[in-house]
Design a protein around this motif. Sequence first.
Motif, PDB file in Angstrom:
ATOM      1  N   LEU A  97       0.916  -1.123  -0.130  1.00 58.25           N
ATOM      2  CA  LEU A  97      -0.044  -0.150  -0.046  1.00 58.25           C
ATOM      3  C   LEU A  97       0.749   1.118  -0.432  1.00 58.25           C
ATOM      4  N   SER A  98       2.129   0.927   0.813  1.00 55.56           N
ATOM      5  CA  SER A  98       2.751   2.739   0.699  1.00 55.56           C
ATOM      6  C   SER A  98       3.244   2.483  -0.640  1.00 55.56           C
ATOM      7  N   LEU A  99       3.906   2.096  -1.598  1.00 54.19           N
ATOM      8  CA  LEU A  99       4.456   1.871  -2.629  1.00 54.19           C
ATOM      9  C   LEU A  99       3.470   2.651  -3.791  1.00 54.19           C
ATOM     10  N   ARG A 100       1.920   2.674  -3.364  1.00 52.51           N
ATOM     11  CA  ARG A 100       1.233   3.441  -4.559  1.00 52.51           C
ATOM     12  C   ARG A 100       1.469   5.454  -4.597  1.00 52.51           C
ATOM     13  N   ILE A 101       1.516   5.136  -2.334  1.00 58.31           N
ATOM     14  CA  ILE A 101       1.488   6.516  -1.276  1.00 58.31           C
ATOM     15  C   ILE A 101       2.816   7.049  -1.939  1.00 58.31           C
TER      16      ILE A 101
END
Length: 176
Positions: free
Chosen positions: A25-29
């Motif tokens: 999820l962090s990658l997209r943010i």
Amino acid sequence: MLKSEIRSEIRLRKRQFTPERLRELSLRIMQRLTEHPRIAAAKTVLMYYSLPDEPDTHDTIDRLASMGKRILLPVVTGEETMILREYYGEKDLQKGSLSIMEPTGEPFTAYEEIDVAVIPGMAFDTNGNRLGRGRGYYDRFLRPLPYIYKIGVCFDFQKLSCIPTDENDVRMQEIL
């Protein structure tokens, strides 16, 4: 809902995700952050070195630094105070008093050079209000610096419609 109740609820929500899923999820943010026009134009960026339950900033910090941006990270210096130090690479980090990795070196005080601040939080609302972990470090630090553009970053499950605020809380201009 009280601030303490919101913090408890967000902690419960975080526990529903594996560390691997939070990294995904962090990658997209972080992709959105890296592509953000304010970040692209910035020379000096205040970031945070993430804890395991926060959007992971570690690779993004290195990526931005490799693009020639000056990266500043907070360093907790007391019960109510934090300073900034420049990030020169992972090798110069040490574990701080709150178990957060912090840079060593001289304090950075040319706050007027900060183009944008990327700020973590337990929760954010649609009006840019931020709920931190409860110690007020960022609010005290950012209050006298209203000219800095502030971007709050969090997982979608940390975004709420309304967060209780008081006069000490500093609002973000944008939430990713």
